[in-house]
Design a protein around this motif. Structure first.
Motif, PDB file in Angstrom:
ATOM      1  N   ASN A   9       0.753  -1.224  -0.100  1.00 26.11           N
ATOM      2  CA  ASN A   9      -0.136  -0.096   0.062  1.00 26.11           C
ATOM      3  C   ASN A   9       0.994   1.188   0.035  1.00 26.11           C
ATOM      4  N   TYR A  10       0.723   2.230  -0.936  1.00 24.03           N
ATOM      5  CA  TYR A  10       1.544   3.457  -0.881  1.00 24.03           C
ATOM      6  C   TYR A  10       1.486   4.388   0.312  1.00 24.03           C
ATOM      7  N   SER A  11       0.010   4.608   0.847  1.00 22.69           N
ATOM      8  CA  SER A  11      -0.278   5.525   1.873  1.00 22.69           C
ATOM      9  C   SER A  11       0.643   5.265   2.868  1.00 22.69           C
ATOM     10  N   GLY A  12       0.995   3.819   3.234  1.00 23.27           N
ATOM     11  CA  GLY A  12       1.594   3.504   4.493  1.00 23.27           C
ATOM     12  C   GLY A  12       3.080   2.630   4.057  1.00 23.27           C
ATOM     13  N   ILE A  13       3.515   3.276   2.995  1.00 27.72           N
ATOM     14  CA  ILE A  13       4.541   2.490   2.610  1.00 27.72           C
ATOM     15  C   ILE A  13       5.883   2.722   3.597  1.00 27.72           C
TER      16      ILE A  13
END
Length: 512
Positions: A380-384
């Motif tokens: 997931n990018y938002s919590g990378i």
């Protein structure tokens, strides 16, 4: 007359390795000659760290004091050794001790070299690496080392194993658990054996199916059993199932540990022998071993050989980082841009701070963090930053000790978004100011490359340390570049907001 070659040879060619085991501390000193080592000294002292661990996994003061006294003895032999020629590794007891920093601080008062606590998997890798230096066979081999607090297993055909594991079963802990009164009964021995087999349940079948042609046993417990077999008239010393069972039957004739009277069994090893025998029996049963050969090489030899340039841990860590990069399909073009920007900023920073704040190990970990900061992108990018840090903290990473791996994960965890200083772990090998500076540099390098498709000239970015007493940095950007990349300036404004609440952190941005 002294030969000319000797007159001119001022290279310090002695190396020292100290292994802080759960039962004994070992030191080996050797000279590196023509690609191999000549052993000059071997010193062993019982420190019994594992015996000092309470139910809360805390070392008592007595065991800490024993360990420190032992290290003070070792320090006498290491006078004038350069830091790069000394390596100290801590194993199971220091891995699990919640108050290990108390021991590390006390040890630093008597021994001026850093202690690296290594993971069980890294310990297994180094044991295997030590064995293959002296047992040169290309057959698939299984290497086992029963220690005071844990048992390490590794398997492979080349110098790097393809399987490593560490199980929490050792001769000290099993003595405490199953033979607290040092009495020998078939029932207690059976419980200890079954407990060992239970620890091996998840890995037993893959090892059985691997087809390993030969098994090697290393270190104290297996050396002890090997020597006792020689006492019993076994000329080759090979440990087989039948010989193991014969030895067990003979041991059952004794009622207490003190009664055991094999000629080669030392007073120090006697209290741990029965538990070690039970663990080895569990290994033979669970893994369906037919025989085992004793080898004199183990962890210390593995560390020793890896200190040489040919097998340096730097090369091992490089292979580990590149392997993770390939495994998680990292965008190498972008990652290399971040690495190059990180190098550009770090080199400027290191020239402006005291030399004690910068060191090669710290620098290399920063670059690997830059390379691997997106390993969690597929989740997931938002919590990378969280996903990437979790992967790095929980992966098997050959070449990294526990603190190096934790630093790598920490840098990646805080490479973007808000900075929660209270969540940054404490380290024994790295100062808080160092860790903070590395986080700052990585954050700026990632931010500068936010517009992934751009090739920005690195000379357009100049980093200055504006206050050596705090973590205040000033980033100066070429005016033409700033005019062409307005989004970057907006990102830097947001970055200043992230830094503002953090005590002693400040980011100044200038355009000229």
């Amino acid at each position: 007359m002294v030969p000319q070659s000797v007159q001119n040879d001022t290279t310090f060619d002695e190396y020292a390795v100290i292994d802080l085991g759960s039962n004994s501390f070992h030191m080996v000193v050797a000279r590196h000659v023509n690609g191999s080592f000549q052993i000059l000294n071997r010193i062993k002292q019982q420190a019994r760290l594992a015996a000092g661990l309470n139910k809360n996994k805390e070392l008592d003061q007595e065991s800490i004091d024993r360990g420190v006294v032992t290290l003070s003895l070792f320090a006498e032999r290491l006078k004038n050794f350069p830091p790069e020629n000394v390596k100290i590794v801590g194993t199971h007891s220091l891995r699990v001790a919640r108050n290990r920093n108390e021991f590390l601080k006390a040890a630093a008062q008597v021994l001026p070299y850093p202690i690296e606590v290594i993971s069980g998997q890294e310990e297994a890798r180094l044991i295997y690496f030590g064995v293959v230096q002296t047992e040169p066979t290309h057959d698939l081999k299984l290497v086992i080392d029963i220690g005071g607090g844990s048992t390490e297993l590794a398997m492979g055909t080349d110098i790097e194993p393809n399987f490593v594991d560490s199980r929490p079963m050792g001769c000290v802990t099993y003595t405490q658990q199953f033979f607290p009164e040092q009495k020998i009964t078939p029932q207690a021995f059976k419980r200890a054996t079954l407990a060992a087999e239970q620890q091996l349940e998840k890995i037993a079948l893959p090892i059985q199916k691997s087809g390993a042609q030969i098994a090697f046993g290393a270190s104290g417990t297996i050396k002890c059993i090997y020597n006792i077999l020689l006492d019993m008239g076994v000329e080759d010393g090979i440990i087989t199932t039948k010989r193991l069972n014969d030895l067990i039957s003979y041991v059952f004739e004794f009622k207490t540990f003190d009664e055991i009277n094999f000629p080669s069994l030392s007073a120090e090893r006697r209290p741990l022998f029965v538990a070690g025998l039970a663990i080895l029996t569990g290994l033979f049963n669970a893994l369906k071993l037919k025989e085992m050969h004793y080898t004199q090489s183990a962890l210390r030899e593995g560390v020793l050989y890896e200190m040489t340039e040919q097998f340096s841990e730097l090369n091992v860590r490089q292979r580990t980082a590149l392997g993770l990069s390939a495994q998680y399909s990292i965008d190498n073009k972008h990652a290399n841009k971040v690495v190059n920007t990180t190098k550009h900023l770090y080199q400027q920073w290191s020239k402006q701070v005291p030399s004690t704040l910068a060191n090669p190990t710290m620098e290399s970990i920063l670059y690997w963090a830059a390379l691997l900061h997106e390993v969690g992108l597929n989740i997931n990018y938002s919590g990378i930053q969280k996903h990437s840090a979790y992967i790095l903290q929980n992966s098997n990473m050959p070449g990294f000790n526990e603190e190096q791996q934790l630093l790598l994960a920490t840098l990646v965890r805080f490479h973007r978004k808000s900075i929660k200083v209270q969540s940054i772990p404490s380290f024994s090998l790295f100062e808080p100011k160092q860790v903070a500076a590395l986080i700052q540099i990585l954050r700026l390098a990632v931010l500068i490359n936010n517009q992934r498709q751009l090739d920005l000239p690195l000379e357009a970015f100049k980093l200055s340390v504006c206050d050596k007493m705090t973590n205040c940095l000033s980033l100066t950007i070429d005016q033409q570049i700033s005019e062409q990349h307005g989004l970057m300036l907006l990102d830097l404004e947001q970055e200043q907001n992230y830094w503002e609440p953090v005590k002693d952190w400040q980011l100044l941005v200038n355009v000229c």
